[in-house]
Design a protein around this motif. Structure first.
Motif, short mmCIF file in Angstrom:
data_model
loop_
_atom_site.label_atom_id
_atom_site.label_comp_id
_atom_site.label_asym_id
_atom_site.label_seq_id
_atom_site.Cartn_x
_atom_site.Cartn_y
_atom_site.Cartn_z
N VAL A 131 0.87 -1.17 0.00
CA VAL A 131 0.00 0.00 0.00
C VAL A 131 0.90 1.22 0.00
O VAL A 131 1.86 1.29 0.78
N ASP A 132 0.63 2.19 -0.88
CA ASP A 132 1.42 3.43 -0.90
C ASP A 132 0.50 4.61 -0.62
O ASP A 132 -0.63 4.65 -1.11
N LEU A 133 0.99 5.54 0.18
CA LEU A 133 0.20 6.69 0.61
C LEU A 133 0.55 7.93 -0.19
O LEU A 133 1.73 8.25 -0.38
N LYS A 134 -0.47 8.63 -0.65
CA LYS A 134 -0.32 9.93 -1.28
C LYS A 134 -1.13 10.92 -0.45
O LYS A 134 -2.36 10.84 -0.43
N SER A 135 -0.45 11.82 0.26
CA SER A 135 -1.12 12.84 1.06
C SER A 135 -1.19 14.12 0.24
O SER A 135 -0.16 14.60 -0.23
N GLN A 136 -2.38 14.66 0.08
CA GLN A 136 -2.54 15.86 -0.73
C GLN A 136 -3.35 16.90 0.03
O GLN A 136 -4.46 16.61 0.49
N THR A 137 -2.75 18.09 0.19
CA THR A 137 -3.39 19.18 0.93
C THR A 137 -3.77 20.35 0.03
O THR A 137 -4.46 21.26 0.48
N THR A 138 -3.31 20.31 -1.22
CA THR A 138 -3.60 21.38 -2.16
C THR A 138 -4.26 20.80 -3.39
O THR A 138 -3.69 19.94 -4.05
N PRO A 139 -5.48 21.24 -3.71
CA PRO A 139 -6.13 20.75 -4.92
C PRO A 139 -5.32 21.14 -6.15
O PRO A 139 -4.55 22.10 -6.12
N PHE A 140 -5.52 20.41 -7.23
CA PHE A 140 -4.92 20.81 -8.51
C PHE A 140 -5.89 21.80 -9.13
O PHE A 140 -6.82 21.43 -9.84
N PHE A 141 -5.70 23.08 -8.82
CA PHE A 141 -6.66 24.11 -9.18
C PHE A 141 -6.85 24.27 -10.68
O PHE A 141 -7.86 24.79 -11.13
#
Length: 197
Positions: A70-80
């Motif tokens: 399992v690999d984690l991708k943490s995203q806090t900024t949308p791809f606007f």
């Protein structure tokens, strides 16, 4: 090259470090992985991948019940700018093309987890255009095989500022839509946690 400013829900400007400083982002990623494992590891049946001690490029976790990576991708900024690819920024996440290819080749059964928590909710471009999203937090999952099927030339974004990059940054990423039927909601805003299979 166009400039932009990001803002949080309270209207405070968010100051980003240089987005091309890969080493700093990798260290931040390690901290996010540890925090995620503390919060959700037991609930989702995850343990740290022991190989990460000697090789930080291997998948982050192992699903204990199935033995799958399992690999984690943490995203806090949308791809606007995701409208250019037919995806509402509210639900847009990205995955580097190099990761898609590597995962598919080396870890064909891997599960990719997206932990989304939109801290940035507004972008004002250097041209004065404003794009906004609502606050959102949750966890979504899909296998790399299903993600690879979502990855088409028309949703591949090339990073202009990385054309001649020598720091190891990915030069392009696929723009993905969390509403796609192959993404499974693992946790939603109401803290309803579902099993990871």
């Amino acid at each position: 090259m166009a400039t932009y400013t990001l803002y949080d829900k309270d209207g405070n400007e968010l100051i980003h470090n240089d987005l091309q400083k890969k080493l700093e982002w990798c260290k931040d990623g390690e901290r996010l992985e540890t925090r995620f494992l503390t919060l959700y590891g037991e609930k989702l049946g995850l343990r740290l991948n022991e190989e990460k001690v000697s090789n930080p490029t291997v998948p982050d976790f192992i699903h204990t019940a199935s033995g799958r990576y399992v690999d984690l991708k943490s995203q806090t900024t949308p791809f606007f700018q995701s409208h250019k690819y037919g995806v509402d920024p509210q639900y847009a996440v990205t995955l580097n093309k190099i990761d898609v290819d590597r995962y598919h080749q080396l870890y064909p059964g891997i599960i990719v987890l997206y932990h989304v928590n939109w801290i940035a909710v507004k972008m004002v471009s250097g041209y004065g255009k404003t794009t906004e999203v609502s606050e959102m937090e949750g966890i979504w999952a899909a296998t790399i095989n299903k993600i690879k099927a979502m990855c088409q030339p028309e949703n591949l974004h090339a990073y202009l500022q990385r054309t001649n990059d020598q720091k190891g940054n990915a030069r392009d990423s696929y723009v993905l839509d969390l509403r796609h039927g192959d993404f499974k909601v693992i946790e939603d805003d109401k803290q309803n946690l579902k099993r990871l299979n």
